[in-house]
Design a protein around this motif. Structure first.
Motif, PDB file in Angstrom:
ATOM      1  N   THR A   1      12.945  38.547  29.210  1.00  0.00           N
ATOM      2  CA  THR A   1      13.579  38.409  27.901  1.00  0.00           C
ATOM      3  C   THR A   1      13.365  39.717  27.132  1.00  0.00           C
ATOM      4  O   THR A   1      12.692  40.642  27.602  1.00  0.00           O
ATOM      5  CB  THR A   1      13.015  37.235  27.071  1.00  0.00           C
ATOM      6  OG1 THR A   1      11.759  37.604  26.492  1.00  0.00           O
ATOM      7  CG2 THR A   1      12.866  35.969  27.913  1.00  0.00           C
TER       8      THR A   1
ATOM      9  N   ASP B   1       7.214  31.859  31.339  1.00  0.00           N
ATOM     10  CA  ASP B   1       7.707  30.752  30.522  1.00  0.00           C
ATOM     11  C   ASP B   1       6.600  29.770  30.170  1.00  0.00           C
ATOM     12  O   ASP B   1       6.820  28.822  29.420  1.00  0.00           O
ATOM     13  CB  ASP B   1       8.836  30.011  31.241  1.00  0.00           C
ATOM     14  CG  ASP B   1      10.153  30.770  31.153  1.00  0.00           C
ATOM     15  OD1 ASP B   1      10.391  31.409  30.116  1.00  0.00           O
ATOM     16  OD2 ASP B   1      10.935  30.728  32.122  1.00  0.00           O
TER      17      ASP B   1
ATOM     18  N   PRO C   1       5.679  31.706  25.604  1.00  0.00           N
ATOM     19  CA  PRO C   1       6.093  31.024  24.377  1.00  0.00           C
ATOM     20  C   PRO C   1       4.934  30.405  23.613  1.00  0.00           C
ATOM     21  O   PRO C   1       4.873  30.482  22.380  1.00  0.00           O
ATOM     22  CB  PRO C   1       7.057  29.936  24.862  1.00  0.00           C
ATOM     23  CG  PRO C   1       7.197  30.083  26.314  1.00  0.00           C
ATOM     24  CD  PRO C   1       6.243  31.094  26.800  1.00  0.00           C
TER      25      PRO C   1
ATOM     26  N   PRO D   1       8.961  22.670  27.420  1.00  0.00           N
ATOM     27  CA  PRO D   1      10.222  23.403  27.252  1.00  0.00           C
ATOM     28  C   PRO D   1      10.218  24.213  25.958  1.00  0.00           C
ATOM     29  O   PRO D   1       9.522  23.872  24.999  1.00  0.00           O
ATOM     30  CB  PRO D   1      11.287  22.295  27.208  1.00  0.00           C
ATOM     31  CG  PRO D   1      10.631  21.106  27.824  1.00  0.00           C
ATOM     32  CD  PRO D   1       9.182  21.218  27.464  1.00  0.00           C
ATOM     33  N   TRP D   2      11.036  25.252  25.938  1.00  0.00           N
ATOM     34  CA  TRP D   2      11.084  26.069  24.728  1.00  0.00           C
ATOM     35  C   TRP D   2      12.427  26.765  24.626  1.00  0.00           C
ATOM     36  O   TRP D   2      13.151  26.929  25.593  1.00  0.00           O
ATOM     37  CB  TRP D   2       9.960  27.104  24.721  1.00  0.00           C
ATOM     38  CG  TRP D   2      10.149  28.214  25.701  1.00  0.00           C
ATOM     39  CD1 TRP D   2       9.902  28.179  27.048  1.00  0.00           C
ATOM     40  CD2 TRP D   2      10.652  29.533  25.416  1.00  0.00           C
ATOM     41  NE1 TRP D   2      10.198  29.386  27.637  1.00  0.00           N
ATOM     42  CE2 TRP D   2      10.666  30.241  26.659  1.00  0.00           C
ATOM     43  CE3 TRP D   2      11.073  30.171  24.257  1.00  0.00           C
ATOM     44  CZ2 TRP D   2      11.092  31.566  26.744  1.00  0.00           C
ATOM     45  CZ3 TRP D   2      11.504  31.483  24.358  1.00  0.00           C
ATOM     46  CH2 TRP D   2      11.507  32.170  25.575  1.00  0.00           C
ATOM     47  N   SER D   3      12.755  27.143  23.415  1.00  0.00           N
ATOM     48  CA  SER D   3      13.926  27.957  23.112  1.00  0.00           C
ATOM     49  C   SER D   3      13.625  28.683  21.822  1.00  0.00           C
ATOM     50  O   SER D   3      12.613  28.419  21.152  1.00  0.00           O
ATOM     51  CB  SER D   3      15.185  27.089  22.954  1.00  0.00           C
ATOM     52  OG  SER D   3      15.081  26.283  21.782  1.00  0.00           O
ATOM     53  N   GLU D   4      14.496  29.598  21.439  1.00  0.00           N
ATOM     54  CA  GLU D   4      14.306  30.294  20.167  1.00  0.00           C
ATOM     55  C   GLU D   4      14.221  29.295  19.010  1.00  0.00           C
ATOM     56  O   GLU D   4      13.402  29.433  18.104  1.00  0.00           O
ATOM     57  CB  GLU D   4      15.459  31.268  19.943  1.00  0.00           C
ATOM     58  CG  GLU D   4      15.290  32.175  18.736  1.00  0.00           C
ATOM     59  CD  GLU D   4      14.274  33.286  18.951  1.00  0.00           C
ATOM     60  OE1 GLU D   4      13.852  33.881  17.949  1.00  0.00           O
ATOM     61  OE2 GLU D   4      13.903  33.540  20.106  1.00  0.00           O
ATOM     62  N   LEU D   5      15.055  28.259  19.055  1.00  0.00           N
ATOM     63  CA  LEU D   5      15.058  27.247  17.996  1.00  0.00           C
ATOM     64  C   LEU D   5      13.743  26.486  17.945  1.00  0.00           C
ATOM     65  O   LEU D   5      13.141  26.325  16.877  1.00  0.00           O
ATOM     66  CB  LEU D   5      16.217  26.277  18.202  1.00  0.00           C
ATOM     67  CG  LEU D   5      16.252  25.063  17.262  1.00  0.00           C
ATOM     68  CD1 LEU D   5      16.396  25.501  15.808  1.00  0.00           C
ATOM     69  CD2 LEU D   5      17.379  24.111  17.652  1.00  0.00           C
ATOM     70  N   THR D   6      13.259  26.011  19.101  1.00  0.00           N
ATOM     71  CA  THR D   6      12.048  25.191  19.074  1.00  0.00           C
ATOM     72  C   THR D   6      10.823  26.003  18.683  1.00  0.00           C
ATOM     73  O   THR D   6       9.930  25.502  17.999  1.00  0.00           O
ATOM     74  CB  THR D   6      11.818  24.516  20.437  1.00  0.00           C
ATOM     75  OG1 THR D   6      11.710  25.512  21.464  1.00  0.00           O
ATOM     76  CG2 THR D   6      12.961  23.568  20.776  1.00  0.00           C
TER      77      THR D   6
ATOM     78  N   GLU E   1      17.382  36.881  17.664  1.00  0.00           N
ATOM     79  CA  GLU E   1      16.148  36.858  18.455  1.00  0.00           C
ATOM     80  C   GLU E   1      15.090  37.801  17.882  1.00  0.00           C
ATOM     81  O   GLU E   1      14.332  38.448  18.615  1.00  0.00           O
ATOM     82  CB  GLU E   1      16.452  37.209  19.923  1.00  0.00           C
ATOM     83  CG  GLU E   1      17.432  36.253  20.581  1.00  0.00           C
ATOM     84  CD  GLU E   1      17.833  36.680  21.975  1.00  0.00           C
ATOM     85  OE1 GLU E   1      17.524  35.957  22.931  1.00  0.00           O
ATOM     86  OE2 GLU E   1      18.451  37.761  22.089  1.00  0.00           O
TER      87      GLU E   1
ATOM     88  N   ARG F   1      11.441  37.822  19.115  1.00  0.00           N
ATOM     89  CA  ARG F   1      11.147  38.415  20.421  1.00  0.00           C
ATOM     90  C   ARG F   1      10.970  39.927  20.290  1.00  0.00           C
ATOM     91  O   ARG F   1      10.127  40.530  20.961  1.00  0.00           O
ATOM     92  CB  ARG F   1      12.245  38.074  21.417  1.00  0.00           C
ATOM     93  CG  ARG F   1      12.415  36.574  21.601  1.00  0.00           C
ATOM     94  CD  ARG F   1      13.323  36.234  22.752  1.00  0.00           C
ATOM     95  NE  ARG F   1      13.743  34.835  22.699  1.00  0.00           N
ATOM     96  CZ  ARG F   1      14.343  34.198  23.677  1.00  0.00           C
ATOM     97  NH1 ARG F   1      14.626  34.833  24.805  1.00  0.00           N
ATOM     98  NH2 ARG F   1      14.691  32.926  23.557  1.00  0.00           N
TER      99      ARG F   1
END
Length: 285
Positions: A18, A81, A102, A115-120, A144, A147
């Motif tokens: 990323t 991750d 994360p 699990p993860w994402s930019e939102l979470t 982002e 990051r």
């Protein structure tokens, strides 16, 4: 030697997927390090200009994470991750190991495949509590940005570790902590410095003025200094507010949100983007 960059002679191995890990490597390369990139070269978003920027000046090698771990280096930048097993980090040859994840290397969410994402990540860090308008859904920060900030902090930590002695150091660079630090607008600290009450949870707000509608499009404002705030009132023909302590401060304007934003929009919608940019530039806003 005079004229050399600070990290001349330092070798960095990078295994990233990323912006965070890739940007850490880029910063170290800009400081003079030889950065050798391992891993999946297609893992980053398919944006050629971004990829070219992030990986400019790096050498490419095959071999993935095992290759990066075994390669002789002073620093290893590794991105996962989730928190890796300790055996994975023990196998890394470099004495300074920067690990981007994360949720971090330790703690209740580390190592469980969460699990993860930019939102979470932004939600769990509390960043969403401060963005958006009261009474409306929260807003996630785009681009982002966290990051990029994580990458810069990871690189800075690596440089400090290089000067910190001969002992092996594993540096934890979790997105969740960086986001909590950089994206919550320092609510407690700001309230303390400004001498205003801070009642948790923090009130959701947006910067005002922000992105505003013009006669032929949109224009964005970013008021960084006290003088900027005063000059903005001159720009929108509200010199009558120059002596009003509420209208010359961010928190004060929020107490009169509708009045302030109404005056701003009444002015901006009467002018084109080009006109606004010219006038604002003259005032150095």
């Amino acid at each position: 030697m005079a004229g050399q960059l600070p990290l001349t002679g330092v070798t960095v191995v990078e295994w990233s997927h990323t912006i965070a890990g890739a940007y850490a490597g880029r910063v170290l390369a800009d400081l003079g390090a030889r950065v050798v990139r391992f891993g999946d070269h297609d893992a980053l978003p398919q944006r050629p200009h971004l990829t070219r920027y992030l990986h400019g000046g790096k050498a490419d090698e095959a071999g993935g994470r095992p290759g990066a771990a075994a390669h002789p280096a002073d620093v290893a930048v590794l991105e996962f991750d989730d928190a890796p097993d300790s055996a994975v980090l023990d196998a890394v040859a470099a004495p300074v190991v920067v690990v981007v994840t994360p949720w971090g290397l330790a703690g209740p969410w580390a190592g469980h495949g969460r699990p993860w994402s930019e939102l979470t990540v932004q939600a769990e860090a509390g960043a969403l509590t401060t963005r958006g308008l009261p009474g409306r859904p929260p807003v996630m920060a785009g681009s982002e940005e966290n990051r990029w900030i994580t990458g810069s902090m990871a690189a800075g930590a690596a440089v400090a570790a290089l000067h910190g002695g001969p002992d092996r150091q594993v540096l934890d660079a979790p997105l969740i902590e960086v986001t909590a630090y950089s994206s919550t607008m320092f609510q407690d600290v700001s309230a303390s410095v400004l001498g205003v009450p801070h009642d948790p949870p923090p009130r959701r707000r947006r910067m005002i003025p922000s992105v505003e509608r013009a006669a032929d499009g949109w224009v964005g404002f970013n008021l960084a200094t006290a003088q900027n705030h005063l000059d903005f009132l001159v720009l929108v023909d509200r010199t009558d507010w120059l002596d009003d302590p509420q209208m010359t401060s961010f928190l004060g304007r929020y107490e009169r949100y509708e009045e302030f934003t109404g005056a701003v929009r009444e002015w901006t919608t009467r002018h084109t983007v080009a006109e606004i940019v010219e006038l604002a530039s003259a005032l150095r806003i």
